[in-house]
Design a protein around this motif. Structure first.
Motif, PDB file in Angstrom:
ATOM      1  N   LEU A  39      47.324  71.841  26.469  1.00  0.00           N
ATOM      2  CA  LEU A  39      46.139  71.001  26.679  1.00  0.00           C
ATOM      3  C   LEU A  39      46.050  69.909  25.615  1.00  0.00           C
ATOM      4  O   LEU A  39      45.654  68.777  25.902  1.00  0.00           O
ATOM      5  CB  LEU A  39      44.884  71.867  26.666  1.00  0.00           C
ATOM      6  CG  LEU A  39      44.746  72.870  27.820  1.00  0.00           C
ATOM      7  CD1 LEU A  39      43.518  73.758  27.611  1.00  0.00           C
ATOM      8  CD2 LEU A  39      44.658  72.139  29.156  1.00  0.00           C
ATOM      9  N   GLY A  40      46.455  70.251  24.389  1.00  0.00           N
ATOM     10  CA  GLY A  40      46.450  69.258  23.324  1.00  0.00           C
ATOM     11  C   GLY A  40      47.530  68.211  23.467  1.00  0.00           C
ATOM     12  O   GLY A  40      47.488  67.169  22.791  1.00  0.00           O
ATOM     13  N   ALA A  41      48.510  68.463  24.333  1.00  0.00           N
ATOM     14  CA  ALA A  41      49.554  67.462  24.579  1.00  0.00           C
ATOM     15  C   ALA A  41      49.064  66.340  25.486  1.00  0.00           C
ATOM     16  O   ALA A  41      49.635  65.239  25.474  1.00  0.00           O
ATOM     17  CB  ALA A  41      50.783  68.134  25.206  1.00  0.00           C
ATOM     18  N   ILE A  42      48.032  66.613  26.273  1.00  0.00           N
ATOM     19  CA  ILE A  42      47.530  65.592  27.202  1.00  0.00           C
ATOM     20  C   ILE A  42      46.993  64.368  26.460  1.00  0.00           C
ATOM     21  O   ILE A  42      47.365  63.234  26.803  1.00  0.00           O
ATOM     22  CB  ILE A  42      46.459  66.203  28.133  1.00  0.00           C
ATOM     23  CG1 ILE A  42      47.099  67.286  29.014  1.00  0.00           C
ATOM     24  CG2 ILE A  42      45.809  65.127  28.990  1.00  0.00           C
ATOM     25  CD1 ILE A  42      46.104  68.060  29.845  1.00  0.00           C
ATOM     26  N   PRO A  43      46.135  64.495  25.452  1.00  0.00           N
ATOM     27  CA  PRO A  43      45.695  63.302  24.722  1.00  0.00           C
ATOM     28  C   PRO A  43      46.850  62.542  24.077  1.00  0.00           C
ATOM     29  O   PRO A  43      46.817  61.305  24.013  1.00  0.00           O
ATOM     30  CB  PRO A  43      44.738  63.873  23.657  1.00  0.00           C
ATOM     31  CG  PRO A  43      44.276  65.174  24.208  1.00  0.00           C
ATOM     32  CD  PRO A  43      45.436  65.719  24.985  1.00  0.00           C
ATOM     33  N   ILE A  44      47.869  63.261  23.603  1.00  0.00           N
ATOM     34  CA  ILE A  44      49.015  62.581  22.998  1.00  0.00           C
ATOM     35  C   ILE A  44      49.767  61.767  24.054  1.00  0.00           C
ATOM     36  O   ILE A  44      50.177  60.623  23.812  1.00  0.00           O
ATOM     37  CB  ILE A  44      49.943  63.616  22.319  1.00  0.00           C
ATOM     38  CG1 ILE A  44      49.217  64.253  21.135  1.00  0.00           C
ATOM     39  CG2 ILE A  44      51.247  62.967  21.865  1.00  0.00           C
ATOM     40  CD1 ILE A  44      49.980  65.374  20.462  1.00  0.00           C
ATOM     41  N   LEU A  46      48.466  60.530  26.797  1.00  0.00           N
ATOM     42  CA  LEU A  46      47.621  59.382  27.137  1.00  0.00           C
ATOM     43  C   LEU A  46      47.687  58.305  26.056  1.00  0.00           C
ATOM     44  O   LEU A  46      47.666  57.108  26.354  1.00  0.00           O
ATOM     45  CB  LEU A  46      46.174  59.840  27.325  1.00  0.00           C
ATOM     46  CG  LEU A  46      45.899  60.719  28.545  1.00  0.00           C
ATOM     47  CD1 LEU A  46      44.450  61.190  28.540  1.00  0.00           C
ATOM     48  CD2 LEU A  46      46.213  59.974  29.831  1.00  0.00           C
ATOM     49  N   ALA A  47      47.774  58.739  24.796  1.00  0.00           N
ATOM     50  CA  ALA A  47      47.871  57.758  23.710  1.00  0.00           C
ATOM     51  C   ALA A  47      49.133  56.924  23.841  1.00  0.00           C
ATOM     52  O   ALA A  47      49.101  55.698  23.656  1.00  0.00           O
ATOM     53  CB  ALA A  47      47.841  58.483  22.365  1.00  0.00           C
ATOM     54  N   TRP A  50      48.576  54.610  27.070  1.00  0.00           N
ATOM     55  CA  TRP A  50      47.636  53.516  26.866  1.00  0.00           C
ATOM     56  C   TRP A  50      48.051  52.608  25.713  1.00  0.00           C
ATOM     57  O   TRP A  50      47.750  51.417  25.709  1.00  0.00           O
ATOM     58  CB  TRP A  50      46.236  54.067  26.620  1.00  0.00           C
ATOM     59  CG  TRP A  50      45.687  54.819  27.802  1.00  0.00           C
ATOM     60  CD1 TRP A  50      46.128  54.752  29.093  1.00  0.00           C
ATOM     61  CD2 TRP A  50      44.596  55.747  27.795  1.00  0.00           C
ATOM     62  NE1 TRP A  50      45.388  55.582  29.899  1.00  0.00           N
ATOM     63  CE2 TRP A  50      44.429  56.212  29.134  1.00  0.00           C
ATOM     64  CE3 TRP A  50      43.744  56.253  26.818  1.00  0.00           C
ATOM     65  CZ2 TRP A  50      43.464  57.136  29.496  1.00  0.00           C
ATOM     66  CZ3 TRP A  50      42.772  57.166  27.159  1.00  0.00           C
ATOM     67  CH2 TRP A  50      42.632  57.607  28.494  1.00  0.00           C
ATOM     68  N   GLY A  51      48.740  53.176  24.716  1.00  0.00           N
ATOM     69  CA  GLY A  51      49.170  52.375  23.576  1.00  0.00           C
ATOM     70  C   GLY A  51      50.169  51.308  23.955  1.00  0.00           C
ATOM     71  O   GLY A  51      50.277  50.270  23.280  1.00  0.00           O
ATOM     72  N   ALA A  52      50.897  51.525  25.045  1.00  0.00           N
ATOM     73  CA  ALA A  52      51.873  50.533  25.499  1.00  0.00           C
ATOM     74  C   ALA A  52      51.190  49.257  25.982  1.00  0.00           C
ATOM     75  O   ALA A  52      51.841  48.220  26.135  1.00  0.00           O
ATOM     76  CB  ALA A  52      52.733  51.121  26.619  1.00  0.00           C
ATOM     77  N   LEU A  53      49.884  49.294  26.225  1.00  0.00           N
ATOM     78  CA  LEU A  53      49.163  48.128  26.740  1.00  0.00           C
ATOM     79  C   LEU A  53      48.686  47.204  25.633  1.00  0.00           C
ATOM     80  O   LEU A  53      48.182  46.117  25.922  1.00  0.00           O
ATOM     81  CB  LEU A  53      47.954  48.591  27.561  1.00  0.00           C
ATOM     82  CG  LEU A  53      48.272  49.501  28.758  1.00  0.00           C
ATOM     83  CD1 LEU A  53      46.980  49.966  29.398  1.00  0.00           C
ATOM     84  CD2 LEU A  53      49.132  48.759  29.775  1.00  0.00           C
ATOM     85  N   LEU A  54      48.808  47.661  24.367  1.00  0.00           N
ATOM     86  CA  LEU A  54      48.383  46.792  23.281  1.00  0.00           C
ATOM     87  C   LEU A  54      49.219  45.515  23.292  1.00  0.00           C
ATOM     88  O   LEU A  54      50.454  45.559  23.375  1.00  0.00           O
ATOM     89  CB  LEU A  54      48.534  47.506  21.936  1.00  0.00           C
ATOM     90  CG  LEU A  54      47.602  48.704  21.717  1.00  0.00           C
ATOM     91  CD1 LEU A  54      47.915  49.385  20.403  1.00  0.00           C
ATOM     92  CD2 LEU A  54      46.150  48.273  21.737  1.00  0.00           C
ATOM     93  N   GLY A 436      41.489  53.968  25.807  1.00  0.00           N
ATOM     94  CA  GLY A 436      41.155  54.156  27.213  1.00  0.00           C
ATOM     95  C   GLY A 436      40.323  53.019  27.755  1.00  0.00           C
ATOM     96  O   GLY A 436      40.526  52.554  28.888  1.00  0.00           O
ATOM     97  N   LEU A 437      39.354  52.541  26.959  1.00  0.00           N
ATOM     98  CA  LEU A 437      38.527  51.409  27.389  1.00  0.00           C
ATOM     99  C   LEU A 437      39.354  50.134  27.501  1.00  0.00           C
ATOM    100  O   LEU A 437      39.168  49.329  28.427  1.00  0.00           O
ATOM    101  CB  LEU A 437      37.377  51.212  26.404  1.00  0.00           C
ATOM    102  CG  LEU A 437      36.315  52.320  26.386  1.00  0.00           C
ATOM    103  CD1 LEU A 437      35.312  52.090  25.263  1.00  0.00           C
ATOM    104  CD2 LEU A 437      35.606  52.405  27.733  1.00  0.00           C
TER     105      LEU A 437
END
Length: 464
Positions: A39-44, A46-47, A50-54, A436-437
């Motif tokens: 479950l803790g791997a899911i935020p990683i 997503l990071a 989503w981080g690829a969009l910077l 995420g935003l």
């Protein structure tokens, strides 16, 4: 992927649990830890997504690794606090007792050490996965973190020494060992005879070294009185004690007929020292739950005793893995630590060796010596820098008197540890929500409006 990794790690790392009650507790504990890890791997994940969009690559390369490290450390904090007080056994920071980064723990604590190590790894991974050609300058952030990890330990202040006698009785102290009442006490008492006559300031016995309550058993109290008189020093011992309707796992400083100073274990082991929601688990594994008759109550008294003005920090068995117990001792003025443990249920496994590494990390983190005493081994006296001063091998009686160095002064780890514990999850969640935003905004901007979509689908003739 997180579940596969978590299972591969925890089912091997916790293999020693099988020795206690068989495969069911091992599967349950390793399974729950693996699931929480997944479950803790899911935020990683997503990071990274989503981080690829910077928009700016430099910004992404600076911010994304620290976010990954923060989320990883936050996951370790979750596993160390929930459910049922958690099980912070497999932390990256705790793995460094024999590694090159151990001394950094005195500055940032075990959790902070995890954060720095994962941050370093994430920087290297980010650089290694960039399209070729890769410039060495891209490793500059990793080099800075590596320099922080290699910083020398924070210096605490020398405050003399204390002559500590310690005894590993190697008695029948296991949950399923065949024994008669008093056998464990007799083994500890017999092993202590080798020390009588030697000058000492304190004698330390392990967890469960007394198998009856000396506060309510006069014969046991007399045996302890005789030992204290012969040693000419107080005895730090441990036993199950009953006070009112509650039962505690208690360490006591026994002096001439009484124990005025006591500390009760803060985090009794679920399914080992008590059964949470017993009514529920009895329906699932009634035979196993039925074996655990005694229900220990969590202690609230400070993890400290005083010996001739010297403050001794305490941690009973698995309490060594809980940061707050160790920090409370240091902030209370502990000049060295005495860790009392049993380990008898895990003979022949790596459990006691893993626990010893935790004790070494606590010595480095706090800048304090540690006397780690087990009923069956392995027992060690550990210097403030994590080096082993004296040791006894497992599965044999042993006793020695060791001059233990005393230290004063708080390391930055003890001072900033509670703040890091609070800030890391907040920072990780905040950074992830911000990403995420940004991802949502990017999706909205990149999605054509109905008018734009209609214009894009007009025929060339109509458009002309």
């Amino acid at each position: 992927m997180g579940l596969a990794y978590g299972a591969a790690f925890y089912f091997t790392h916790l293999m020693w649990v099988v020795q206690f009650l068989g495969p069911i507790p091992w599967i349950a504990l390793a399974g729950v830890e693996s699931l929480l890890f997944a479950l803790g791997a899911i935020p990683i994940a997503l990071a990274y997504r989503w981080g690829a969009l910077l928009e700016r690559r430099a910004t992404r390369r600076l911010l994304l690794p620290v976010l990954i490290a923060t989320l990883w450390a936050a996951r370790e904090l979750l596993l160390g606090t929930w459910p049922y007080s958690g099980f912070p056994w497999g932390r990256i920071g705790m793995s460094q007792a024999g590694g090159p980064f151990a001394e950094a723990a005195s500055w940032v604590g075990v959790t902070g050490l995890t954060l720095l190590i994962v941050w370093l790894c994430a920087c290297v991974v980010d650089w290694a996965t960039r399209p070729a050609p890769r410039k060495l300058a891209g490793l500059l952030p990793a080099a800075v973190i590596l320099a922080l990890l290699l910083v020398p330990a924070f210096p605490t202040t020398e405050a003399g020494s204390l002559r500590v006698g310690w005894v590993q009785g190697d008695g029948p102290a296991g949950y399923f060992d065949t024994r008669s009442p008093g056998d464990v006490l007799a083994a500890q008492r017999q092993a202590s005879d080798a020390l009588l006559g030697e000058p000492m300031d304190l004698l330390v016995w392990p967890e469960g070294g007394v198998d009856s309550d000396p506060l309510n058993t006069p014969a046991t109290a007399r045996t302890l009185d005789e030992l204290v008189a012969g040693a000419e020093a107080p005895l730090l011992m441990n036993a199950a004690t009953a006070r009112g309707e509650d039962t505690y796992n208690t360490s006591m400083l026994w002096e001439a007929g009484s124990a005025e100073q006591m500390h009760d274990k803060v985090n009794p082991v679920p399914f080992g020292e008590y059964v949470p929601h017993r009514w529920f688990y009895e329906r699932i594994v009634p035979d196993l739950v039925g074996l655990i008759q005694r229900e220990y109550t969590p202690g609230t008294n400070p993890p400290l005793v005083s010996v001739d003005g010297v403050q001794v920090g305490l941690a009973i068995c698995f309490d060594v893995i809980y940061d707050s117990v160790i920090w409370d001792g240091a902030r209370g003025g502990a000049q060295f630590y005495a860790f009392q443990t049993n380990n008898a249920d895990f003979r022949g496994t790596d459990e006691n060796l893993q626990q010893l590494e935790f004790a070494r990390m606590r010595a480095i983190e706090t800048g304090r010596a540690v006397v780690n005493v087990s009923t069956v081994g392995t027992s060690q006296v550990i210097a403030p820098d994590g080096a082993v001063i004296a040791a006894a091998a497992a599965d044999e009686p042993a006793a020695a008197v060791t001059s233990v160095p005393l230290r004063t002064g708080l390391t930055p780890a003890v001072l900033v540890g509670p703040a890091l514990t609070l800030l890391i999850p907040i920072a990780g969640l905040g950074e992830l929500l911000t990403l995420g935003l940004l991802q949502r905004r990017w999706n909205r901007l990149s999605t054509p409006t109905p008018i734009e979509a209609a214009d894009a689908t007009e025929s060339p003739l109509k458009a002309s």
